[in-house]
Scaffold this motif. Sequence first.
Motif, PDB file in Angstrom:
ATOM      1  N   ILE A 135       0.838  -1.199   0.000  1.00 37.46           N
ATOM      2  CA  ILE A 135       0.000   0.000   0.000  1.00 37.46           C
ATOM      3  C   ILE A 135       0.873   1.250   0.000  1.00 37.46           C
ATOM      4  CG2 ILE A 135      -1.552   1.376   1.444  1.00 37.46           C
ATOM      5  CD1 ILE A 135      -3.036  -1.106   2.157  1.00 37.46           C
ATOM      6  N   ALA A 136       1.952   1.233   0.793  1.00 39.78           N
ATOM      7  CA  ALA A 136       2.852   2.383   0.835  1.00 39.78           C
ATOM      8  C   ALA A 136       3.436   2.668  -0.543  1.00 39.78           C
ATOM      9  CB  ALA A 136       3.967   2.136   1.849  1.00 39.78           C
ATOM     10  N   LEU A 137       3.863   1.616  -1.229  1.00 41.49           N
ATOM     11  CA  LEU A 137       4.410   1.796  -2.582  1.00 41.49           C
ATOM     12  C   LEU A 137       3.353   2.365  -3.521  1.00 41.49           C
ATOM     13  CD1 LEU A 137       6.484  -1.501  -2.844  1.00 41.49           C
ATOM     14  CD2 LEU A 137       7.397   0.829  -2.733  1.00 41.49           C
ATOM     15  N   LYS A 138       2.132   1.876  -3.400  1.00 40.33           N
ATOM     16  CA  LYS A 138       1.037   2.371  -4.234  1.00 40.33           C
ATOM     17  C   LYS A 138       0.774   3.850  -3.969  1.00 40.33           C
ATOM     18  CE  LYS A 138      -3.821   1.421  -5.332  1.00 40.33           C
ATOM     19  NZ  LYS A 138      -4.986   0.533  -5.053  1.00 40.33           N
ATOM     20  N   CYS A 139       0.984   4.279  -2.726  1.00 38.41           N
ATOM     21  CA  CYS A 139       0.721   5.670  -2.336  1.00 38.41           C
ATOM     22  C   CYS A 139       1.966   6.550  -2.429  1.00 38.41           C
ATOM     23  CB  CYS A 139       0.164   5.711  -0.911  1.00 38.41           C
ATOM     24  SG  CYS A 139      -1.444   4.916  -0.715  1.00 38.41           S
ATOM     25  N   ASP A 140       3.046   6.015  -3.035  1.00 38.23           N
ATOM     26  CA  ASP A 140       4.295   6.751  -3.222  1.00 38.23           C
ATOM     27  C   ASP A 140       4.930   7.183  -1.905  1.00 38.23           C
ATOM     28  OD1 ASP A 140       4.190   6.611  -6.041  1.00 38.23           O
ATOM     29  OD2 ASP A 140       2.797   8.311  -6.100  1.00 38.23           O
ATOM     30  N   VAL A 141       4.801   6.324  -0.896  1.00 33.64           N
ATOM     31  CA  VAL A 141       5.441   6.568   0.395  1.00 33.64           C
ATOM     32  C   VAL A 141       6.761   5.798   0.417  1.00 33.64           C
ATOM     33  CG1 VAL A 141       5.241   6.293   2.896  1.00 33.64           C
ATOM     34  CG2 VAL A 141       3.225   6.914   1.542  1.00 33.64           C
ATOM     35  N   ASP A 257       5.597  16.783   9.657  1.00 34.76           N
ATOM     36  CA  ASP A 257       6.275  16.904   8.375  1.00 34.76           C
ATOM     37  C   ASP A 257       5.204  16.821   7.285  1.00 34.76           C
ATOM     38  OD1 ASP A 257       7.400  15.912   5.852  1.00 34.76           O
ATOM     39  OD2 ASP A 257       9.286  15.781   6.938  1.00 34.76           O
ATOM     40  N   PRO A 258       5.029  17.856   6.465  1.00 32.55           N
ATOM     41  CA  PRO A 258       3.950  17.863   5.459  1.00 32.55           C
ATOM     42  C   PRO A 258       4.001  16.664   4.519  1.00 32.55           C
ATOM     43  CG  PRO A 258       4.908  20.049   5.675  1.00 32.55           C
ATOM     44  CD  PRO A 258       5.792  19.129   6.456  1.00 32.55           C
ATOM     45  N   GLU A 259       5.205  16.240   4.134  1.00 22.94           N
ATOM     46  CA  GLU A 259       5.304  15.104   3.219  1.00 22.94           C
ATOM     47  C   GLU A 259       4.902  13.801   3.914  1.00 22.94           C
ATOM     48  OE1 GLU A 259       9.176  14.966   1.517  1.00 22.94           O
ATOM     49  OE2 GLU A 259       8.860  16.717   0.232  1.00 22.94           O
ATOM     50  N   GLN A 260       5.329  13.631   5.163  1.00 28.23           N
ATOM     51  CA  GLN A 260       4.909  12.446   5.905  1.00 28.23           C
ATOM     52  C   GLN A 260       3.395  12.441   6.086  1.00 28.23           C
ATOM     53  OE1 GLN A 260       7.049  12.138   9.605  1.00 28.23           O
ATOM     54  NE2 GLN A 260       8.912  11.349   8.657  1.00 28.23           N
ATOM     55  N   LEU A 261       2.829  13.585   6.446  1.00 27.25           N
ATOM     56  CA  LEU A 261       1.378  13.669   6.641  1.00 27.25           C
ATOM     57  C   LEU A 261       0.632  13.340   5.355  1.00 27.25           C
ATOM     58  CD1 LEU A 261      -1.040  14.289   8.410  1.00 27.25           C
ATOM     59  CD2 LEU A 261      -0.783  16.714   7.806  1.00 27.25           C
ATOM     60  N   THR A 262       1.142  13.815   4.225  1.00 32.86           N
ATOM     61  CA  THR A 262       0.506  13.495   2.942  1.00 32.86           C
ATOM     62  C   THR A 262       0.507  11.990   2.700  1.00 32.86           C
ATOM     63  OG1 THR A 262       1.124  15.632   1.969  1.00 32.86           O
ATOM     64  CG2 THR A 262       0.655  13.821   0.443  1.00 32.86           C
ATOM     65  N   GLY A 263       1.646  11.340   3.008  1.00 35.07           N
ATOM     66  CA  GLY A 263       1.715   9.885   2.855  1.00 35.07           C
ATOM     67  C   GLY A 263       0.784   9.164   3.801  1.00 35.07           C
ATOM     68  N   VAL A 264       0.722   9.618   5.031  1.00 40.20           N
ATOM     69  CA  VAL A 264      -0.171   9.011   6.026  1.00 40.20           C
ATOM     70  C   VAL A 264      -1.624   9.135   5.569  1.00 40.20           C
ATOM     71  CG1 VAL A 264      -1.104   9.320   8.354  1.00 40.20           C
ATOM     72  CG2 VAL A 264       1.371   9.281   7.988  1.00 40.20           C
ATOM     73  N   GLU A 265      -2.003  10.302   5.115  1.00 34.47           N
ATOM     74  CA  GLU A 265      -3.388  10.517   4.662  1.00 34.47           C
ATOM     75  C   GLU A 265      -3.719   9.621   3.472  1.00 34.47           C
ATOM     76  OE1 GLU A 265      -4.176  15.164   5.919  1.00 34.47           O
ATOM     77  OE2 GLU A 265      -3.127  14.733   4.033  1.00 34.47           O
ATOM     78  N   ALA A 266      -2.755   9.434   2.569  1.00 37.99           N
ATOM     79  CA  ALA A 266      -2.996   8.577   1.399  1.00 37.99           C
ATOM     80  C   ALA A 266      -3.211   7.127   1.831  1.00 37.99           C
ATOM     81  CB  ALA A 266      -1.827   8.684   0.428  1.00 37.99           C
ATOM     82  N   ILE A 267      -2.410   6.626   2.757  1.00 35.54           N
ATOM     83  CA  ILE A 267      -2.557   5.249   3.231  1.00 35.54           C
ATOM     84  C   ILE A 267      -3.873   5.077   3.985  1.00 35.54           C
ATOM     85  CG2 ILE A 267      -1.606   3.515   4.818  1.00 35.54           C
ATOM     86  CD1 ILE A 267       1.182   4.539   4.079  1.00 35.54           C
ATOM     87  N   CYS A 268      -4.252   6.059   4.792  1.00 37.25           N
ATOM     88  CA  CYS A 268      -5.534   5.984   5.503  1.00 37.25           C
ATOM     89  C   CYS A 268      -6.698   5.924   4.529  1.00 37.25           C
ATOM     90  CB  CYS A 268      -5.691   7.179   6.452  1.00 37.25           C
ATOM     91  SG  CYS A 268      -4.624   7.101   7.899  1.00 37.25           S
ATOM     92  N   ARG A 269      -6.632   6.718   3.463  1.00 36.72           N
ATOM     93  CA  ARG A 269      -7.694   6.664   2.453  1.00 36.72           C
ATOM     94  C   ARG A 269      -7.733   5.310   1.778  1.00 36.72           C
ATOM     95  NH1 ARG A 269      -5.852  11.919   1.268  1.00 36.72           N
ATOM     96  NH2 ARG A 269      -4.612  11.119  -0.479  1.00 36.72           N
ATOM     97  N   GLU A 270      -6.560   4.794   1.451  1.00 37.59           N
ATOM     98  CA  GLU A 270      -6.497   3.506   0.753  1.00 37.59           C
ATOM     99  C   GLU A 270      -7.058   2.379   1.629  1.00 37.59           C
ATOM    100  OE1 GLU A 270      -5.762   1.028  -2.466  1.00 37.59           O
ATOM    101  OE2 GLU A 270      -5.563   3.222  -2.368  1.00 37.59           O
ATOM    102  N   ALA A 271      -6.770   2.426   2.936  1.00 42.39           N
ATOM    103  CA  ALA A 271      -7.239   1.385   3.857  1.00 42.39           C
ATOM    104  C   ALA A 271      -8.617   1.704   4.427  1.00 42.39           C
ATOM    105  CB  ALA A 271      -6.245   1.215   4.994  1.00 42.39           C
ATOM    106  N   LYS A 272      -9.172   2.877   4.065  1.00 48.03           N
ATOM    107  CA  LYS A 272     -10.478   3.321   4.584  1.00 48.03           C
ATOM    108  C   LYS A 272     -10.486   3.279   6.115  1.00 48.03           C
ATOM    109  CE  LYS A 272     -13.056   1.661   0.521  1.00 48.03           C
ATOM    110  NZ  LYS A 272     -11.870   1.179  -0.200  1.00 48.03           N
TER     111      LYS A 272
END
Length: 592
Positions: A135-141, A257-272
């Motif tokens: 999932i992290a790879l899919k979200c570019d984390v 960290d804005p970039e970390q937060l962006t990655g966290v938000e993307a993973i949360c969306r992906e995992a609902k």
Amino acid sequence: MLESNTTTNPIARDELSVLVLGEDTRSFLSVIRSFGRAGYKVHVVCYNRKSPALRSKYISASFYYNYQSFDSGDWLSSVLALVSRYQYNLIFPCDERAIYPLWHAKAALPSHTQLAIANQEALVALFDKWKTKQIALKCDVPVAAGELIQIQTDSYDQLVQQFGSPFVLKPLQSFEMTSLEKRNQVVIVKSEADYLAFSEVNKDSGEYLIEAYFEGQGEGVSVFSWDGQVKMAFAYRRLAEPDSGGGSSYRQSNPLDPEQLTGVEAICREAKLSGLAMFEFRRNTQTGEWILVEVNARVWGGLPLAEYADIDFPQMYANHLLGLADNTDYSHSPRVVSARALTADLYEIKREFEKIANAEGRLSASGHMAVRLANIGRVLSTKESIDSLRLDDAKPFFAEVGAFTGNVFMSLLKQQTFLIKLQRMRTKKRFTAALQSNPHRRFVFICYGNIIRSPFAERYVHDHMDEKGVHVALDSFGFHHKEGRSSPDIAITAAQQLNCDLAQHQSKCLTQYDLQETDIVIYFDEKNRAMLEASYRVNHAFCAADFLGNSYPELDEISDPYESDVETIRRCYDKVKVALDNLMSLHRRALQ
């Protein structure tokens, strides 16, 4: 950070009840305090009877079910019986040992009982390290290079060539549903010896995730998310962490960290994700680069730091689950604060001292230790805390300090023969009083595996009592979960030299149901004692070494001779024999 749930429930908070499951002075205690302060009636299921968290004034009732003295079926049926009896509004498990079984049994819960466990998609994705990585790879984390391997099929040299040295081996899950009593450990492999040792212990296991080691400092982003939308995020960095990995003993809040937060938000969306989670990162302090290490979709060890920074994650979650009015200011910026897990940090300071002493000498190590110890005094400021210490609920802190000083005393006991003598005198008095109040007690002998010390003790006492025509109920058990194991051949040989036959012995694992209220339990070492006190209700427990009388004046325990030789086991049996002879002598006097 975002909008809140404003649905109002007619039930007042002081009419609500919650069952919290856990054991530590970090997440477990923080959750207890969160609900206690909010007015909930708090019941707990604690895995450890000696946990300082149990001293919290916010606990109305405590229950002790664990995976050492209960099997998984008995554990779950006992917890479900509590839920049926008390009809809790909320169940809040703090780790996988409760999350996994309760999630599978959620259909058996009352319709009004809410379960504070993340949604199915998030559980599947975020409790499996390989799926999290995908999932992290899919979200570019960013993540470390890694792949799945079967340990037995790859050589150490091949793995070093591909991933470098050191590299990291990770079990896919921290706990397995079939063995919730055991946490699967992440290992940093620094040598071929490390790899071979890990391979031997895990030779019957399945796939593992291997990753290249990423040098850096630990950081974390903790979140409350609802329907995949992050509503609150809190960042921190580790100020102290063990070289071998694992939880941090000393942490400080950090700007997000804005970039970390962006990655966290993307993973949360992906995992609902609907629930709480902690995203663990590592940052290279030289380059600023960072990677995601793992995600825990539950409360986390650093929760007291967020609590101290005025971020109440458990209440946010509960408000949404129960449909309560949520007055949380999601735009709130947390205070910059630090927090330490006291006992863990003291042991980390000791470890750091030993590491520096080996590399640079004791003088340099002593200076470092003095600075670290002095820093604990920062707790007197308004920007630092100890996880277990809150002024409105101080008893857990004093219990933690008491437990630590007790361990220090036990280490001193090993070095002071006069303390050992005093302990033996006290044991003799307690043992005699127990027999005088009830001379017909059963003797139960306990060691770790129930294949060397405890079966010898049971057989030796049986044979000698039988010779004298005295009938005493006897039994022996161990803590090792695998039953039906025979005593090693070398133990059988050593026992034969003392006319004891262990050839037919089969090991048994001790459960709470095996113990009677009147039993006298005899254990052999400090690890046995700690396990008994943490996991079992035992009224009369004594260390075998305390019956040595004037013999072996330097011994405060009879250590485990497992994986030794016949001569070593025979020497162990000689000590056990002396202790048992004295025990039987006291028994005869009590019957007169």
